[in-house]
Motif scaffolding. Structure first.
Motif, mmCIF file in Angstrom:
data_model
loop_
_atom_site.group_PDB
_atom_site.id
_atom_site.type_symbol
_atom_site.label_atom_id
_atom_site.label_comp_id
_atom_site.label_asym_id
_atom_site.label_seq_id
_atom_site.Cartn_x
_atom_site.Cartn_y
_atom_site.Cartn_z
ATOM 1 N N LYS A 154 0.856 -1.321 -0.107
ATOM 2 C CA LYS A 154 -0.048 0.002 0.061
ATOM 3 C C LYS A 154 0.881 1.264 -0.067
ATOM 4 C CE LYS A 154 -3.369 -2.005 2.989
ATOM 5 N NZ LYS A 154 -4.447 -2.265 2.328
ATOM 6 N N ARG A 155 0.324 2.275 -0.239
ATOM 7 C CA ARG A 155 1.210 3.543 -0.498
ATOM 8 C C ARG A 155 0.128 4.544 0.098
ATOM 9 N NH1 ARG A 155 1.832 0.552 -4.644
ATOM 10 N NH2 ARG A 155 0.181 1.563 -5.733
ATOM 11 N N ILE A 156 0.363 4.849 1.362
ATOM 12 C CA ILE A 156 -0.689 5.484 2.123
ATOM 13 C C ILE A 156 -0.215 7.127 2.407
ATOM 14 C CG2 ILE A 156 -1.860 5.613 4.394
ATOM 15 C CD1 ILE A 156 -1.101 2.599 4.725
ATOM 16 N N LEU A 157 -1.097 7.955 2.052
ATOM 17 C CA LEU A 157 -0.779 9.158 2.084
ATOM 18 C C LEU A 157 -1.614 9.552 3.515
ATOM 19 C CD1 LEU A 157 0.017 12.071 0.587
ATOM 20 C CD2 LEU A 157 -2.530 12.358 0.296
ATOM 21 N N VAL A 158 -0.612 10.114 4.252
ATOM 22 C CA VAL A 158 -0.899 10.818 5.642
ATOM 23 C C VAL A 158 -1.044 12.234 5.619
ATOM 24 C CG1 VAL A 158 -0.498 10.431 8.366
ATOM 25 C CG2 VAL A 158 -0.112 8.522 6.858
ATOM 26 N N THR A 159 -1.865 12.899 5.700
ATOM 27 C CA THR A 159 -2.083 14.268 5.493
ATOM 28 C C THR A 159 -1.782 14.887 7.213
ATOM 29 O OG1 THR A 159 -4.380 14.602 5.932
ATOM 30 C CG2 THR A 159 -3.538 14.240 3.602
ATOM 31 N N GLY A 160 -1.190 15.918 7.447
ATOM 32 C CA GLY A 160 -0.663 16.538 8.602
ATOM 33 C C GLY A 160 0.124 15.470 9.308
ATOM 34 N N GLY A 161 1.011 14.751 8.746
ATOM 35 C CA GLY A 161 1.773 13.753 9.573
ATOM 36 C C GLY A 161 3.001 14.492 10.305
ATOM 37 N N ALA A 162 3.144 15.923 10.091
ATOM 38 C CA ALA A 162 4.261 16.576 10.940
ATOM 39 C C ALA A 162 3.477 17.275 12.152
ATOM 40 C CB ALA A 162 4.997 17.501 10.121
ATOM 41 N N GLY A 163 2.280 17.013 12.386
ATOM 42 C CA GLY A 163 1.334 17.478 13.463
ATOM 43 C C GLY A 163 1.541 16.625 14.654
ATOM 44 N N PHE A 164 0.739 17.015 15.561
ATOM 45 C CA PHE A 164 1.120 16.207 17.020
ATOM 46 C C PHE A 164 0.561 14.808 16.832
ATOM 47 C CE2 PHE A 164 -2.092 15.524 20.835
ATOM 48 C CZ PHE A 164 -1.075 15.062 21.426
ATOM 49 N N ILE A 165 -0.894 14.486 16.402
ATOM 50 C CA ILE A 165 -1.363 13.176 15.993
ATOM 51 C C ILE A 165 -0.847 12.349 15.144
ATOM 52 C CG2 ILE A 165 -3.253 11.751 16.189
ATOM 53 C CD1 ILE A 165 -4.814 14.245 17.597
ATOM 54 N N GLY A 166 -0.470 13.292 13.845
ATOM 55 C CA GLY A 166 -0.149 12.672 12.679
ATOM 56 C C GLY A 166 1.282 12.310 12.785
ATOM 57 N N SER A 167 2.059 12.831 13.458
ATOM 58 C CA SER A 167 3.389 12.180 13.798
ATOM 59 C C SER A 167 3.601 11.040 14.427
ATOM 60 C CB SER A 167 4.384 13.053 14.427
ATOM 61 O OG SER A 167 3.868 13.589 15.844
ATOM 62 N N HIS A 168 2.708 10.714 15.482
ATOM 63 C CA HIS A 168 2.344 9.581 15.928
ATOM 64 C C HIS A 168 1.828 8.495 15.200
ATOM 65 C CE1 HIS A 168 3.774 10.462 20.362
ATOM 66 N NE2 HIS A 168 3.018 11.726 19.836
ATOM 67 N N VAL A 169 0.741 8.801 14.158
ATOM 68 C CA VAL A 169 0.271 7.952 13.425
ATOM 69 C C VAL A 169 1.637 7.346 12.367
ATOM 70 C CG1 VAL A 169 -1.215 7.721 11.588
ATOM 71 C CG2 VAL A 169 -1.966 8.625 13.607
ATOM 72 N N VAL A 170 2.352 8.383 11.804
ATOM 73 C CA VAL A 170 3.222 7.889 10.764
ATOM 74 C C VAL A 170 4.306 7.159 11.509
ATOM 75 C CG1 VAL A 170 5.252 8.940 9.756
ATOM 76 C CG2 VAL A 170 3.030 10.123 9.520
ATOM 77 N N ARG A 171 4.792 7.470 12.814
ATOM 78 C CA ARG A 171 5.678 6.637 13.657
ATOM 79 C C ARG A 171 5.136 5.080 13.654
ATOM 80 N NH1 ARG A 171 6.059 9.640 17.596
ATOM 81 N NH2 ARG A 171 7.874 10.933 16.576
ATOM 82 N N LEU A 172 4.015 4.903 13.952
ATOM 83 C CA LEU A 172 3.552 3.630 14.203
ATOM 84 C C LEU A 172 3.245 2.666 12.816
ATOM 85 C CD1 LEU A 172 0.140 2.838 16.296
ATOM 86 C CD2 LEU A 172 0.597 1.864 13.946
#
Ligand code: NAD
Ligand code: TYD
Length: 352
Positions: free
Chosen positions: A5-23
């Motif tokens: 999969k190639r998942i676009l995470v928008t807002g990945g540099a923000g508070f919650i987004g960065s935790h989602v990206v890391r996970l």
């Protein structure tokens, strides 16, 4: 390498987004995680220093309000899925200036929906997961909880913009069959939280021995969830949630603001070797927020029973973990709030 999969995470540099990206980057090496972020005052690549060299991570600087940016990232990475977190997220800022909230939260969301609809031909192979808030349900009195059946009743410009984006997501599913999933979460806390929201602001001010501004009488109630548990919920809903459905996320953890601030003061007096009661003296009652919602509280039964999610730690553990992170990362706070590092740091917050 061919990613599943190639998942676009928008807002990945923000508070919650960065935790989602890391996970996602750590847990799914066979997925490519594309962080799409405008890097507003709230977005910060410092938040991802521990994963940004991973082979399955990419960053694309762009604005969801600009349709050509969204088209470019979809085409460049052949995006298969979206987890949409990019937003203007602070209620006080929305009261000062609602238009950025309309543009990013409403127009930006519709741009993403349009592009997903244009790019995805076979709906079964894709997911558009929209991350939203419990604030769309309005305000509770002393009794009851928000469920997925609660009628929308947004009352701040922030929650009105999020409610509008939720309705558009739902409309794209019903009208065009776009494979959407939605989640509405209660207040998050944890590391990498920009120090304008209640918990990181109070931690910062306690360290600095600055006044702790409590709005009104401090009797408003919020339901707090550790950000890493929210990221786990998003992972579970993205993978196992039903298409076209929404899930409430919360930790059954209600606190009045004043009780929470007092608890933090006592915890930090111990951590900072201060005399008991020293930090509480910093509490300052200030003019209430306009239209201040009294109480939010989530019933997360659907997520727990259908998808088996539950919070992994208690509030006391999560708060201690959060305080320890801020005490060990004072340079992060300095960087994200300093005029030289940030292009924009609202005057509104400089003296608080
Ligand atoms: P945040 O303000 O910390 O981060 C938002 C991110 O979005 C930043 O990285 C910012 O640079 C980016 N962004 C803003 N405008 C953009 C644009 N036009 N184009 C591209 N990127 C843009 O927010 P957060 O607290 O991490 O919240 C993330 C999401 O979760 C939001 O949608 C919010 O509504 C929702 N949510 C937040 C909470 C909470 O307690 N913080 C609770 C429930 C839901
Ligand atoms: P906040 O963290 O802004 O989240 P939200 O408004 O989305 O719930 O505020 C949490 C609660 O804390 C809310 O009731 C407002 C209150 N508050 C204060 O009392 N003082 C502050 O300085 C801030 C930022 C918030």
């Amino acid at each position: 390498m061919k990613f599943e999969k190639r998942i676009l995470v928008t807002g990945g540099a923000g508070f919650i987004g960065s935790h989602v990206v890391r996970l996602l980057v750590r847990k799914y090496p066979h997925y490519q995680i594309v962080n799409f972020d405008k890097l507003t005052y709230a977005g910060n690549l410092e938040n991802l220093k521990d994963v940004d060299t991973a082979e399955n991570y990419s960053f694309f600087k762009g604005d969801i309000v600009t349709a050509s940016d969204v088209k470019e990232v979809f085409e460049q990475f052949n995006i298969t899925d979206v987890i949409h977190l990019a937003a203007e997220s602070h209620v006080d800022r929305s009261i000062e200036g609602p238009m950025d909230f309309v543009m990013t939260n409403v127009v930006g969301t519709v741009n993403l929906l349009q592009q997903a609809k244009a790019s995805w031909k076979e709906e079964k192979e894709h997911v558009f997961h929209h991350v939203s808030t419990d604030e769309v349900y309005g305000s509770l009195t002393d009794e009851g909880y928000f469920t997925e059946q609660t009628s929308y009743d947004p009352r701040s410009p922030y929650s009105a913009s999020k409610a509008s984006s939720d309705h558009f997501v739902s409309a794209y599913h019903h009208t065009y069959g776009l494979p959407v999933k939605m989640s509405n979460c209660s207040n998050n806390y944890g590391s990498h939280h920009f120090p304008e929201k209640l918990i990181p602001l109070m931690i910062h001010n306690i360290v600095q021995k600055k006044p702790l501004p409590v709005y009104g009488k401090g009797e408003n109630v919020r339901d707090w969830l550790w950000v890493e548990d929210h990221a786990r919920a998003i992972d579970v809903i993205f993978h196992n949630g039903k298409v076209g459905e929404s899930y409430n996320v919360g930790g059954l953890n209600e606190w009045t603001n004043i009780d929470l601030v007092r608890y933090l003061c006592r915890l930090m007096d111990r951590k900072l070797n201060r005399a008991e009661g020293e930090s509480e003296e910093l509490i300052t009652y200030v003019t209430d927020r306009k239209g201040h919602d009294l109480r939010y509280a989530i019933d997360a039964t659907k997520l727990e029973t259908e998808l088996g999610w539950k919070p992994s730690i208690t509030f006391e553990e999560g708060l201690e973990n959060t305080v320890d992170w801020y005490l060990a990362n004072n340079d992060w706070v300095e960087k994200v709030t300093s005029g030289t590092y940030r292009t924009y740091y609202s005057k509104m917050y400089e003296n608080r």
